[in-house]
Enzyme design. Structure first.
Site, PDB file in Angstrom:
ATOM      1  N   ASP A 184     187.324  43.841  95.214  1.00 47.47           N
ATOM      2  CA  ASP A 184     187.046  44.035  96.650  1.00 47.47           C
ATOM      3  C   ASP A 184     188.099  44.984  97.213  1.00 47.47           C
ATOM      4  O   ASP A 184     189.212  45.048  96.688  1.00 47.47           O
ATOM      5  CB  ASP A 184     187.104  42.687  97.381  1.00 47.47           C
ATOM      6  CG  ASP A 184     186.333  42.703  98.691  1.00 47.47           C
ATOM      7  OD1 ASP A 184     185.229  42.115  98.741  1.00 47.47           O
ATOM      8  OD2 ASP A 184     186.820  43.331  99.656  1.00 47.47           O
ATOM      9  N   LEU A 192     169.809  33.876  97.117  1.00 48.64           N
ATOM     10  CA  LEU A 192     170.688  32.723  97.360  1.00 48.64           C
ATOM     11  C   LEU A 192     170.685  32.358  98.839  1.00 48.64           C
ATOM     12  O   LEU A 192     170.686  33.232  99.696  1.00 48.64           O
ATOM     13  CB  LEU A 192     172.136  33.078  96.980  1.00 48.64           C
ATOM     14  CG  LEU A 192     172.393  33.618  95.587  1.00 48.64           C
ATOM     15  CD1 LEU A 192     173.865  34.009  95.442  1.00 48.64           C
ATOM     16  CD2 LEU A 192     172.015  32.588  94.537  1.00 48.64           C
ATOM     17  N   ASN A 201     162.282  37.776 103.006  1.00 46.37           N
ATOM     18  CA  ASN A 201     163.013  37.355 104.207  1.00 46.37           C
ATOM     19  C   ASN A 201     162.169  37.507 105.471  1.00 46.37           C
ATOM     20  O   ASN A 201     162.186  36.643 106.347  1.00 46.37           O
ATOM     21  CB  ASN A 201     164.329  38.136 104.338  1.00 46.37           C
ATOM     22  CG  ASN A 201     165.438  37.501 103.502  1.00 46.37           C
ATOM     23  OD1 ASN A 201     165.214  36.507 102.823  1.00 46.37           O
ATOM     24  ND2 ASN A 201     166.627  38.063 103.546  1.00 46.37           N
ATOM     25  N   LEU A 230     159.298  25.813 107.942  1.00 44.82           N
ATOM     26  CA  LEU A 230     158.414  25.401 109.034  1.00 44.82           C
ATOM     27  C   LEU A 230     159.096  24.372 109.927  1.00 44.82           C
ATOM     28  O   LEU A 230     158.433  23.537 110.528  1.00 44.82           O
ATOM     29  CB  LEU A 230     157.110  24.828 108.471  1.00 44.82           C
ATOM     30  CG  LEU A 230     156.097  25.854 107.946  1.00 44.82           C
ATOM     31  CD1 LEU A 230     154.852  25.169 107.422  1.00 44.82           C
ATOM     32  CD2 LEU A 230     155.711  26.867 109.023  1.00 44.82           C
ATOM     33  N   GLY A 281     162.763  24.932 115.877  1.00 45.16           N
ATOM     34  CA  GLY A 281     164.117  24.730 116.397  1.00 45.16           C
ATOM     35  C   GLY A 281     164.580  25.902 117.223  1.00 45.16           C
ATOM     36  O   GLY A 281     163.774  26.673 117.755  1.00 45.16           O
ATOM     37  N   CYS A 331     171.358  37.304 107.280  1.00 43.19           N
ATOM     38  CA  CYS A 331     170.237  37.867 106.509  1.00 43.19           C
ATOM     39  C   CYS A 331     168.959  38.043 107.320  1.00 43.19           C
ATOM     40  O   CYS A 331     168.533  39.172 107.563  1.00 43.19           O
ATOM     41  CB  CYS A 331     169.972  36.993 105.292  1.00 43.19           C
ATOM     42  SG  CYS A 331     171.446  36.790 104.283  1.00 43.19           S
TER      43      CYS A 331
HETATM   44  C1  UGA Z   1     168.167  33.447 103.570  1.00 41.58           C
HETATM   45  C2  UGA Z   1     167.078  33.203 102.512  1.00 41.58           C
HETATM   46  O1  UGA Z   1     166.603  31.858 102.623  1.00 41.58           O
HETATM   47  C3  UGA Z   1     167.604  33.437 101.103  1.00 41.58           C
HETATM   48  O2  UGA Z   1     166.552  33.302 100.160  1.00 41.58           O
HETATM   49  C4  UGA Z   1     168.164  34.868 101.029  1.00 41.58           C
HETATM   50  O3  UGA Z   1     168.739  35.120  99.764  1.00 41.58           O
HETATM   51  C5  UGA Z   1     169.242  35.028 102.094  1.00 41.58           C
HETATM   52  O4  UGA Z   1     168.685  34.775 103.396  1.00 41.58           O
HETATM   53  C6  UGA Z   1     169.735  36.455 102.000  1.00 41.58           C
HETATM   54  O5  UGA Z   1     168.963  37.372 102.277  1.00 41.58           O
HETATM   55  O6  UGA Z   1     170.845  36.667 101.482  1.00 41.58           O
HETATM   56  P1  UGA Z   1     170.199  31.989 104.495  1.00 41.58           P
HETATM   57  O7  UGA Z   1     170.356  33.040 105.544  1.00 41.58           O
HETATM   58  O8  UGA Z   1     171.410  31.509 103.781  1.00 41.58           O
HETATM   59  O9  UGA Z   1     169.193  32.485 103.349  1.00 41.58           O
HETATM   60  O10 UGA Z   1     169.595  30.712 105.198  1.00 41.58           O
HETATM   61  P2  UGA Z   1     168.222  29.916 105.321  1.00 41.58           P
HETATM   62  O11 UGA Z   1     168.449  28.569 104.775  1.00 41.58           O
HETATM   63  O12 UGA Z   1     167.053  30.654 104.835  1.00 41.58           O
HETATM   64  O13 UGA Z   1     168.148  29.772 106.912  1.00 41.58           O
HETATM   65  C7  UGA Z   1     168.165  30.920 107.753  1.00 41.58           C
HETATM   66  C8  UGA Z   1     168.031  30.495 109.195  1.00 41.58           C
HETATM   67  O14 UGA Z   1     166.720  30.027 109.474  1.00 41.58           O
HETATM   68  C9  UGA Z   1     168.978  29.362 109.630  1.00 41.58           C
HETATM   69  O15 UGA Z   1     169.499  29.653 110.904  1.00 41.58           O
HETATM   70  C10 UGA Z   1     168.087  28.146 109.680  1.00 41.58           C
HETATM   71  O16 UGA Z   1     168.541  27.169 110.582  1.00 41.58           O
HETATM   72  C11 UGA Z   1     166.772  28.756 110.127  1.00 41.58           C
HETATM   73  N1  UGA Z   1     165.592  27.976 109.707  1.00 41.58           N
HETATM   74  C12 UGA Z   1     165.316  27.812 108.400  1.00 41.58           C
HETATM   75  C13 UGA Z   1     164.750  27.448 110.675  1.00 41.58           C
HETATM   76  O17 UGA Z   1     164.965  27.593 111.891  1.00 41.58           O
HETATM   77  N2  UGA Z   1     163.647  26.734 110.273  1.00 41.58           N
HETATM   78  C14 UGA Z   1     163.351  26.550 108.956  1.00 41.58           C
HETATM   79  O18 UGA Z   1     162.323  25.892 108.676  1.00 41.58           O
HETATM   80  C15 UGA Z   1     164.199  27.098 107.996  1.00 41.58           C
END
Ligand code: UGA
Length: 445
Positions: free
Chosen positions: A30, A149, A203, A245, A248, A255
């Site tokens: 890094d 991830l 995404n 789904l 919230g 991401c």
């Molecule tokens: C997301 C993707 O899920 C990963 O597959 C991807 O690798 C990553 O982006 C990336 O591009 O690096 P992440 O941002 O860590 O991962 O988090 P998620 O768990 O997907 O949640 C993202 C946001 O959506 C959070 O704020 C979460 O609270 C919200 N969310 C998620 C909802 O409001 N409702 C849901 O049903 C699911």
């Protein structure tokens, strides 16, 4: 294999530790000396469950080392993985300067290198261009190898991938099987641009599901239907499924918001108006302010209120507050004169730097509730969901207004404890506060 991983953020650090754990000789690189020193000492600069142990095992086995880019003098190995950031530009597009700088740096030290694997999320078309320009005349293979991830589960996801996507030529197929030895996920081999498109599509589609269900939740509030039951009813259809789904306060993080906006820009620059994506963004921008609208409707004025915000990170199990709905909400509450108390198990330090002075940070939900007129749950940390709600209620002022921005609490249990409970798409029985979006007439007035 000998591998160098450049860029030690969430993706690079997990990839480095994961690859060392299966016997590869890994050098994590890094430009940030503080970050490198933190990894060398085992005092990780990010909170990611299980990562510290995985790294410690790699270091002990002598298979995981770290260096700043200035310190590197040895050959980079058979494969270099690029996991540099692609932050958003003003225009919404992805800033590719870090990725380009990495490629140029690699090309100055490329002895014996077979392939450059790009895990950074770059707009479709980027890799093919870089291949033709930066790698022109070289036998090094450019491989687009997007990561899927999730923060908070990144180590788990590394070892249990749904799929491994590889965009590149034939040589990349052999190399990648060797690199991901022991992984039993389906491989998708394709061209560079399609691999990049897969990442953005995944995404953007997940973000679309979230905004879609948030719109349905607004309607549930208006019509007296319950979003939890609606979701259960639709998710039993295997074509729909249950993931992404949860209604919230919207999606945040480094991401979804960035990638959806970047895909929108890619569409525009390619003469396509991706209207659906625009709506996804608009709906998401609205969701984080729903608790604010509900407070305004219930109390009239915000400036007399003390509001407790539970959860600052953009989701549980991370200390990351990038594009966290809680940060925008708190800013709005402060702008309108509210006193804000806050609690998060891991994101307090980051929030202190991002938010204006005046927020009182507390050690748990109970302390946060002290003297609050309203509590707002913004992140469904286990520690918050399982808080001692009886004590929370006892420490609050009489209104005991509770806005559950993640529909994570049991409405009946909360009401039994004398909370005035409001969720999203969970219409309340007493008294009616339309917790959803401002009505059409409000929006146009
Ligand atoms: C997301 C993707 O899920 C990963 O597959 C991807 O690798 C990553 O982006 C990336 O591009 O690096 P992440 O941002 O860590 O991962 O988090 P998620 O768990 O997907 O949640 C993202 C946001 O959506 C959070 O704020 C979460 O609270 C919200 N969310 C998620 C909802 O409001 N409702 C849901 O049903 C699911």
């Amino acid at each position: 294999m000998k591998i160098s991983v450049i860029g030690l953020g969430y993706v690079g650090s997990v990839a480095a530790a994961g690859l060392a754990s299966v016997g590869h000789d890994v050098l994590g690189i890094d430009i940030n000396a503080e970050k490198v020193a933190a990894y060398q000492s085992g005092n990780l600069p990010i909170y990611e469950p299980d990562l510290a142990d995985l790294m410690e095992a790699g270091r002990r086995a002598g298979l995981l080392r770290f260096a700043t880019s200035d310190e590197v003098s040895e050959p980079l190995g058979d494969v270099v993985i690029v996991a540099a950031g692609t932050p958003p530009k003003e225009s919404g597009g992805a800033d590719l300067s870090q990725v380009k700088a990495c490629l140029s740096w690699i090309m100055e030290r490329q002895t014996g290198l077979e392939a450059i694997l790009v895990k950074s999320t770059v707009p479709p078309g980027t890799g093919a261009k870089l291949h033709e320009t930066v790698l022109a005349g070289s036998s090094i293979e450019y491989v687009a190898n997007p990561e899927f991830l999730r923060e908070g589960y990144a180590v788990h996801d590394w070892f249990n991938p749904d799929r491994i996507v590889i965009g590149g030529g034939e040589k990349s197929q052999t190399l990648l099987h060797e690199l991901y030895v022991g992984m039993s996920a389906p491989y998708v081999f394709t061209d560079i641009t399609s691999a990049e498109m897969i990442k953005y599509t995944a995404n953007a589609f997940l973000a679309t599901k979230i905004s879609f269900i948030n719109e349905i939740a607004v309607l549930c509030d208006r019509l007296g239907a319950t979003i939890d039951d609606v979701c259960e009813g639709i998710s039993l259809d295997p074509r729909i499924g249950a993931s992404a789904l949860k209604a919230g306060v919207g999606y945040g993080g480094s991401c979804f918001p960035k990638d959806v906006r970047a895909l929108d820009e890619v569409a525009l620059t390619n003469d396509h108006n991706f209207e659906l994506l625009r709506s996804v963004i608009t709906v998401n921008n609205r969701q984080k302010y729903l608790p604010f609208y509900a407070l305004r409707q219930r109390f009239g004025t915000i400036s007399d209120l003390t509001v407790g915000v539970l959860g600052l990170a953009f989701k549980p199990n991370t200390g990351d507050i990038r594009e966290a709905p809680a940060v925008s909400l708190i800013q709005q509450l402060i702008d309108d004169g509210a006193c804000v108390r806050a609690f998060d198990p891991k994101a307090t330090d980051a929030a202190r730097k991002a938010l204006p002075d005046g927020v009182t940070y507390t050690k748990n939900a109970m302390e946060c509730a002290e003297g609050c007129d309203a509590m707002i749950l913004m992140t469904e940390w286990e520690e918050i969901v399982n808080a001692d709600w009886k004590t929370v209620a006892a420490r609050m002022n009489e209104a005991r207004f509770m806005f559950d921005g993640r529909n994570a609490l049991n409405p009946d249990s909360m009401r039994k404890l004398a909370f005035e409970y409001h969720g999203i798409g969970r219409p309340s029985k007493v008294p009616k506060v339309n917790s959803a979006a401002p009505s059409l007439s409000d929006q146009h007035s």
